[in-house]
Motif scaffolding. Structure first.
Motif, PDB file in Angstrom:
ATOM      1  N   LYS A  73       0.840  -1.203   0.000  1.00  0.00           N
ATOM      2  CA  LYS A  73       0.000   0.000   0.000  1.00  0.00           C
ATOM      3  C   LYS A  73       0.878   1.257   0.000  1.00  0.00           C
ATOM      4  CE  LYS A  73      -2.455  -1.358   3.510  1.00  0.00           C
ATOM      5  NZ  LYS A  73      -3.017  -2.491   4.155  1.00  0.00           N
ATOM      6  N   GLY A  77      -3.925   7.975  -0.408  1.00  0.00           N
ATOM      7  CA  GLY A  77      -5.138   7.355   0.107  1.00  0.00           C
ATOM      8  C   GLY A  77      -4.982   6.809   1.512  1.00  0.00           C
ATOM      9  N   VAL A  78      -3.764   6.378   1.864  1.00  0.00           N
ATOM     10  CA  VAL A  78      -3.587   5.756   3.188  1.00  0.00           C
ATOM     11  C   VAL A  78      -3.809   6.767   4.314  1.00  0.00           C
ATOM     12  CG1 VAL A  78      -2.042   3.915   2.413  1.00  0.00           C
ATOM     13  CG2 VAL A  78      -1.080   6.082   3.161  1.00  0.00           C
ATOM     14  N   VAL A  80      -6.114   9.206   4.517  1.00  0.00           N
ATOM     15  CA  VAL A  80      -7.531   9.387   4.830  1.00  0.00           C
ATOM     16  C   VAL A  80      -8.241   8.061   5.058  1.00  0.00           C
ATOM     17  CG1 VAL A  80      -7.915  11.640   3.827  1.00  0.00           C
ATOM     18  CG2 VAL A  80      -7.913   9.643   2.347  1.00  0.00           C
ATOM     19  N   GLY A  81      -7.532   6.944   4.868  1.00  0.00           N
ATOM     20  CA  GLY A  81      -8.139   5.642   5.112  1.00  0.00           C
ATOM     21  C   GLY A  81      -8.296   5.379   6.607  1.00  0.00           C
ATOM     22  N   PRO A  82      -8.998   4.292   6.976  1.00  0.00           N
ATOM     23  CA  PRO A  82      -9.276   4.011   8.384  1.00  0.00           C
ATOM     24  C   PRO A  82      -8.022   3.766   9.212  1.00  0.00           C
ATOM     25  CG  PRO A  82     -10.417   2.452   6.921  1.00  0.00           C
ATOM     26  CD  PRO A  82      -9.593   3.315   6.053  1.00  0.00           C
ATOM     27  N   THR A  83      -6.918   3.278   8.585  1.00  0.00           N
ATOM     28  CA  THR A  83      -5.709   2.995   9.350  1.00  0.00           C
ATOM     29  C   THR A  83      -4.712   4.148   9.255  1.00  0.00           C
ATOM     30  OG1 THR A  83      -4.882   1.807   7.429  1.00  0.00           O
ATOM     31  CG2 THR A  83      -5.880   0.483   9.173  1.00  0.00           C
ATOM     32  N   MET A 132      -9.010   6.317  13.521  1.00  0.00           N
ATOM     33  CA  MET A 132     -10.120   5.444  13.157  1.00  0.00           C
ATOM     34  C   MET A 132     -11.459   6.044  13.599  1.00  0.00           C
ATOM     35  SD  MET A 132     -10.025   1.371  13.702  1.00  0.00           S
ATOM     36  CE  MET A 132      -8.721   0.973  12.563  1.00  0.00           C
ATOM     37  N   LEU A 134     -12.176   9.153  13.896  1.00  0.00           N
ATOM     38  CA  LEU A 134     -12.516  10.269  13.014  1.00  0.00           C
ATOM     39  C   LEU A 134     -13.088   9.785  11.681  1.00  0.00           C
ATOM     40  CD1 LEU A 134      -9.480  12.696  13.484  1.00  0.00           C
ATOM     41  CD2 LEU A 134     -11.841  13.048  14.231  1.00  0.00           C
ATOM     42  N   VAL A 135     -12.401   8.808  11.087  1.00  0.00           N
ATOM     43  CA  VAL A 135     -12.799   8.370   9.738  1.00  0.00           C
ATOM     44  C   VAL A 135     -14.101   7.568   9.787  1.00  0.00           C
ATOM     45  CG1 VAL A 135     -12.129   6.920   7.788  1.00  0.00           C
ATOM     46  CG2 VAL A 135     -10.454   8.423   8.863  1.00  0.00           C
ATOM     47  N   LEU A 136     -14.232   6.695  10.792  1.00  0.00           N
ATOM     48  CA  LEU A 136     -15.422   5.846  10.861  1.00  0.00           C
ATOM     49  C   LEU A 136     -16.532   6.489  11.695  1.00  0.00           C
ATOM     50  CD1 LEU A 136     -13.783   2.314  11.295  1.00  0.00           C
ATOM     51  CD2 LEU A 136     -14.408   3.491   9.197  1.00  0.00           C
ATOM     52  N   LEU A 146     -12.183  -2.388  17.887  1.00  0.00           N
ATOM     53  CA  LEU A 146     -11.861  -2.938  16.571  1.00  0.00           C
ATOM     54  C   LEU A 146     -10.402  -3.376  16.461  1.00  0.00           C
ATOM     55  CD1 LEU A 146     -13.716  -0.446  14.197  1.00  0.00           C
ATOM     56  CD2 LEU A 146     -14.323  -2.812  14.681  1.00  0.00           C
TER      57      LEU A 146
ATOM     58  N   PHE C  32     -15.593  15.836   4.711  1.00  0.00           N
ATOM     59  CA  PHE C  32     -15.780  15.621   6.142  1.00  0.00           C
ATOM     60  C   PHE C  32     -16.785  16.608   6.741  1.00  0.00           C
ATOM     61  CE2 PHE C  32     -12.333  12.730   5.697  1.00  0.00           C
ATOM     62  CZ  PHE C  32     -12.525  11.817   6.709  1.00  0.00           C
ATOM     63  N   LEU C  69     -10.436  -1.648   1.551  1.00  0.00           N
ATOM     64  CA  LEU C  69     -11.354  -1.012   2.502  1.00  0.00           C
ATOM     65  C   LEU C  69     -12.485  -1.936   2.949  1.00  0.00           C
ATOM     66  CD1 LEU C  69     -11.714   2.518   0.879  1.00  0.00           C
ATOM     67  CD2 LEU C  69     -10.473   1.948   2.956  1.00  0.00           C
ATOM     68  N   PHE C  72     -13.503  -2.746   6.646  1.00  0.00           N
ATOM     69  CA  PHE C  72     -14.029  -1.589   7.383  1.00  0.00           C
ATOM     70  C   PHE C  72     -15.461  -1.280   6.947  1.00  0.00           C
ATOM     71  CE2 PHE C  72      -9.452  -1.270   7.268  1.00  0.00           C
ATOM     72  CZ  PHE C  72      -9.175  -1.155   8.606  1.00  0.00           C
ATOM     73  N   ILE C  76     -18.857  -1.167   9.250  1.00  0.00           N
ATOM     74  CA  ILE C  76     -19.802  -0.037   9.270  1.00  0.00           C
ATOM     75  C   ILE C  76     -21.222  -0.518   8.976  1.00  0.00           C
ATOM     76  CG2 ILE C  76     -20.439   2.120   8.101  1.00  0.00           C
ATOM     77  CD1 ILE C  76     -17.416   2.527   7.619  1.00  0.00           C
ATOM     78  N   ILE C  92     -21.038   7.674   6.299  1.00  0.00           N
ATOM     79  CA  ILE C  92     -19.672   7.302   6.706  1.00  0.00           C
ATOM     80  C   ILE C  92     -19.010   6.426   5.638  1.00  0.00           C
ATOM     81  CG2 ILE C  92     -18.326   6.020   8.418  1.00  0.00           C
ATOM     82  CD1 ILE C  92     -20.559   6.834  10.449  1.00  0.00           C
ATOM     83  N   LEU C  96     -15.853   7.537   3.292  1.00  0.00           N
ATOM     84  CA  LEU C  96     -14.594   6.778   3.377  1.00  0.00           C
ATOM     85  C   LEU C  96     -14.110   6.410   1.978  1.00  0.00           C
ATOM     86  CD1 LEU C  96     -12.419   5.206   4.877  1.00  0.00           C
ATOM     87  CD2 LEU C  96     -14.028   3.324   5.145  1.00  0.00           C
ATOM     88  N   VAL C 100     -10.738   8.180   0.150  1.00  0.00           N
ATOM     89  CA  VAL C 100      -9.586   7.354  -0.224  1.00  0.00           C
ATOM     90  C   VAL C 100      -9.461   7.305  -1.746  1.00  0.00           C
ATOM     91  CG1 VAL C 100      -8.579   5.037  -0.105  1.00  0.00           C
ATOM     92  CG2 VAL C 100      -9.722   5.988   1.892  1.00  0.00           C
ATOM     93  N   ALA C 103      -7.909  10.546  -3.121  1.00  0.00           N
ATOM     94  CA  ALA C 103      -6.477  10.624  -2.799  1.00  0.00           C
ATOM     95  C   ALA C 103      -5.685   9.680  -3.697  1.00  0.00           C
ATOM     96  CB  ALA C 103      -6.257  10.292  -1.323  1.00  0.00           C
ATOM     97  N   ASN C 104      -6.197   8.447  -3.863  1.00  0.00           N
ATOM     98  CA  ASN C 104      -5.520   7.493  -4.755  1.00  0.00           C
ATOM     99  C   ASN C 104      -5.454   8.038  -6.177  1.00  0.00           C
ATOM    100  OD1 ASN C 104      -5.116   5.665  -2.742  1.00  0.00           O
ATOM    101  ND2 ASN C 104      -6.771   4.283  -3.342  1.00  0.00           N
TER     102      ASN C 104
END
Lengths: 180, 240, 198
Positions: A73, A77-78, A80-83, A132, A134-136, A146, C32, C69, C72, C76, C92, C96, C100, C103-104
Motif C-alpha cells: 500500500k 489514500g492511506v 484518509v483511510g481508516p488505518t 479510526m 474520526l474516519v469511521l 476494533l 468531512f 477497505l 471496514f 460499518i 460514513i 470513506l 480514499v 487521494a488514490n
C-alpha cells in the motif's frame, strides 16, 4: 553528517523492506506484520531524533506514491483511510521509543529497549484509534474494540525489538546511537 | 612539482587494533600495484590514501593535497573504486549516480547533465542514460562506478580490488577500460596476475611494507611466499 | 522501484502536481463537513466518473486499490444496521470510499518526479532560513536505491536460513537484517564522503 544521513536513509529502507516480509498469522486470522517492528527499531537503535527522521523519510516516500507499506500500500489514500492514524503515529512512536531508550541507561538494553518499544506501541495505538474514530465516526472506545485483536502481536513485537536492540548493541556497540 | 603520492610515517588503529604501522613511501609511477593477503591492511590503506580515514599519526599527500583534511581539494584529486559496487552506488539511476559527483564539484545541473552525457558517450554507453541501477549486472555496476569517478577527473584513482568477484570476460573487459584511464592508478589486489604489467608493486604484510620494487621482482617473491604459506595452516590463528 | 503512478497516461498526468494536491485537500475537507446522504452520494458518483473517464483499464486498477477497505465497510454496515442508523452509516461509508478514492486518484495520475518537485518547492522556505534541503533530496534517493537491495538481501538471508533449517526463519532473521542495514549505512557514508560529502 554523511553517517547520519546514511543511517537515517538505510533505516527508512529497512522499514520498507520489512514491509515485504510476509505477515505471520496469529490464531483468529489476525496478521502481524514486521513493518511496525522496523519503526520501533528506528527509535531504539538510532535514538529519538534520528529515528523519527528515518520514519518521516519513509512516510514521505509512501505519501509520494511508493507502495512501501505492508501489503504494497502507499500513496495519499492511506492518510484518509481508516488505518491512517497508525501511519501518522509511526514517527511519534519512534520518537517515544527512542527517547526512553536514550534516557533509561541503567539495567540491560533488552529491558529498556523492550519497554521503550512497548511505550512506542501504546503511542501508535493512541494515534491509530483517534484516526479510526474520526474516519469511521465512532467513539474512541468503540474504535479501540476494533483493534484489540492486534495488541498481542504488538506486545510480541515489543519483546523482539528489545532483544534485537540488545543483540545489536553487543554486535555493533558504536552503531546503536541511542546508547552511544 | 608535488609528488603524486607521499605517505609519511602513517599509522592507524581501528577499534583498538593497530592496522597500519608507520608506512612511509613516495611514488610517481602511473600504474602502482599493492599486493597483500586478506587482513594485511591494504584495504584500510586504500581508504587512508583516498582520504576517507584520517591517519592517527603521519601524513598522506596526493599531488600536495592533504586528502584527509582538505576534502574539497581531495575530491578533485583522488577517486576510489570499492570492491563491491553496491557499497559505492548511492542513487537509483545511472544519471543521478554520475551527476552527483559533478554537482559536488560545484557544477550546475545543466553542466552535470552534459558531463553525464559526455562520459556515457565516451564509453559507448549512451543508451544507459536514464537506466535504473538495480537491474544492472555486477560488472555493469562496477563500470558505472568507474564512469562516475572518471567524470570527476581525479588525478589518481584508488582501486580496492574492483575486479575480484567478476567473471573472466567481465574482468578482461573492465581491465581494458582501466588501461585507457589517463589518471594514475593505485590498484590494490590479492591476485598477482592482475598487477603483472604494472610499473611498480608494493607488498603489504601486517600493516608494513614487506617489499617494494618492479612488478616482476615483488610479485615473484610474493607468489613464492604465498605458496609457502599455502602449505601451512595459519587459518587457525585468531587476530588479536 | 515501481511507483503507484498509473501506466495508463491520462490528461490529469499533465496537470500541475501542486494544484492536484491543493484540490485534494479542499475536497477532503468538504467531504468531512458534508453530512447528507445525497451530498455524499453525489461526491461518490463524481469520483467514479473521474475514474471511468480515462477508460476501463484505469477504472479497474483504481477499483482494485479500494478493495482493501472492505473489512471496514463490512464493520460499518453491520454496526449501523444493528443500531438502526442506516443513513448515518451510508454517509460514513460513502465518505470513506470517496476520500480514499480521490487521494488514490492524485497518486495514480502524478509521477514520482513531479511529487518530488512539489516537496522541493515546499522545502524552499526552509532553504531560505538556512536549513540544508539537499540532505532531504539525498535521503529520498538513498531510500529508493536501497529498499530493493535490502529486500533482495533479506530474501538471500531467508534462503541461507532454509538451506540449514526446516523451520521458517521468523523473527530471528530481523537481527541479521538490521545488521546489514547498519553496515550498508557505513559503506554509504564512505561513498558519500569519497565524493565530497554534504
Amino acid at each position: 553528517m554523511e553517517r547520519n544521513i546514511a543511517l537515517i536513509a538505510l533505516f527508512a529502507a529497512l522499514i520498507a523492506a520489512l514491509g515485504l516480509v510476509p505477515a505471520v498469522m496469529l490464531p483468529f486470522g489476525v496478521p502481524i506484520t514486521a513493518q511496525s517492528l522496523g519503526v520501533m527499531l528506528c527509535g531504539t537503535v538510532l535514538g529519538a531524533r534520528r529515528g523519527t527522521l528515518a520514519v518521516l523519510l519513509f512516510l514521505l516516500l509512501v505519501f509520494l506514491g511508493l507502495p512501501l507499506l505492508s501489503g504494497g500500500k502507499g500513496g495519499l489514500g492511506v492518510i484518509v483511510g481508516p488505518t491512517g492514524g497508525f501511519v501518522i503515529g509511526f514517527p511519534a512512536a519512534a520518537f517515544v521509543a527512542g527517547l526512553i531508550t536514550e534516557r533509561w541507561r541503567r539495567g540491560p538494553v533488552a529491558l529498556s529497549a523492550g519497554v521503550a518499544a512497548a511505550a512506542g506501541g501504546a503511542v501508535l495505538y493512541a494515534f491509530g484509534i483517534i484516526g479510526m474514530s474520526l474516519v469511521l465516526d465512532k467513539t474512541p472506545l468503540q474504535s479501540a474494540l476494533l483493534v484489540t485483536a492486534f495488541i498481542p502481536g504488538d506486545a510480541i513485537k515489543a519483546v523482539i525489538a528489545g532483544l534485537v536492540t540488545s543483540a545489536l548493541y553487543r554486535a555493533r556497540p558504536r552503531a546503536v546511537l541511542s546508547r552511544a | 612539482m608535488a609528488q603524486p603520492l607521499t605517505l609519511d610515517n602513517v599509522s592507524l588503529a581501528l577499534e583498538g587494533r593497530a592496522i597500519l604501522h608507520g608506512l612511509t613511501l613516495t611514488a610517481q609511477e602511473r600504474r602502482i600495484g599493492i599486493v597483500g593477503r586478506n587482513g594485511s591492511g591494504k584495504s584500510t590503506l586504500a581508504r587512508v590514501i583516498a582520504g576517507l580515514h584520517a591517519p592517527d599519526a603521519g601524513q598522506v599527500r596526493l599531488f600536495g593535497v592533504d586528502v584527509a583534511r582538505d576534502r574539497k581539494a581531495a575530491i578533485r584529486t583522488v577517486g576510489i573504486l570499492f570492491q563491491n559496487p553496491d557499497h559505492q552506488i548511492i542513487f537509483p539511476t545511472v544519471d543521478e549516480e554520475i551527476a552527483f559527483g559533478l554537482t559536488q564539484l560545484g557544477q550546475s545541473k545543466a553542466e552535470a547533465a552534459e558531463g553525464v552525457r559526455a562520459i556515457l558517450q565516451d564509453f559507448g554507453k549512451a543508451h544507459w542514460q536514464g537506466a535504473a541501477v538495480h537491474p544492472l549486472s555486477q560488472g555493469q555496476k562496477q563500470l558505472l562506478c568507474l564512469m562516475a569517478i572518471l567524470a570527476m577527473r581525479p588525478r589518481l584513482i584508488v582501486l580496492d580490488e574492483p575486479l575480484s568477484g567478476l567473471d573472466i570476460p567481465t574482468r578482461m573487459q573492465l581491465t581494458r577500460y582501466l588501461e585507457r584511464v589517463e589518471a594514475h592508478l593505485l590498484h590494490i589486489s590479492h591476485d598477482p596476475a592482475t598487477l603483472a604489467g604494472y610499473d611498480r608493486v608494493i607488498w603489504i604484510a601486517d600493516g608494513r611494507i614487506a617489499q617494494d620494487g618492479p612488478a616482476r621482482d615483488v610479485l615473484g617473491a610474493y607468489i613464492a611466499d604465498m605458496e609457502r604459506l599455502g602449505g601451512m595452516d595459519d587459518i587457525s590463528d585468531l587476530a588479536g | 522501484m515501481i511507483s503507484l503512478t498509473s501506466p495508463v497516461e491520462t490528461r490529469a498526468h499533465r496537470w500541475p502536481a501542486g494544484a492536484k494536491l491543493a484540490a485534494l485537500c479542499i475536497a477532503t475537507m468538504a467531504l468531512f463537513a458534508l453530512d447528507s446522504v445525497a451530498g455524499q452520494g453525489a461526491a461518490f458518483a463524481v469520483m467514479l466518473a473521474l475514474y471511468a473517464a480515462p477508460g476501463a483499464v484505469f477504472l479497474r486498477s483504481g477499483v482494485a486499490r479500494l478493495r482493501m477497505l472492505w473489512p471496514f465497510l463490512a464493520v460499518i454496515v453491520i454496526w449501523h444496521l444493528a443500531t438502526a442508523t442506516p443513513a448515518q452509516g451510508a454517509v460514513i461509508a460513502l465518505r470513506l470510499v470517496t476520500a480514499v478514492g480521490l487521494a488514490n486518484l492524485v497518486t495514480m495520475t502524478t509521477r514520482l518526479s513531479d511529487m518530488v518537485d512539489v516537496v522541493r518547492w515546499l522545502a524552499a522556505p526552509l532553504r531560505r532560513v538556512g536549513l540544508n534541503t539537499r540532505a532531504l533530496e539525498l535521503g529520498i534517493a538513498l531510500v529508493i536505491r536501497f529498499t530493493p537491495k535490502l529486500a533482495a538481501k533479506g530474501a538471500a538471508l531467508g534462503q541461507a536460513w532454509r538451506a540449514r533449517s526446516s523451520r521458517r526463519p521468523g523473527w530471528r532473521i530481523v537481527l541479521p537484517f538490521t545488521l546489514i542495514a547498519l553496515d550498508d549505512a557505513e559503506h554509504v557514508a564512505d561513498a558519500l564522503k569519497a565524493r565530497g560529502g554534504i
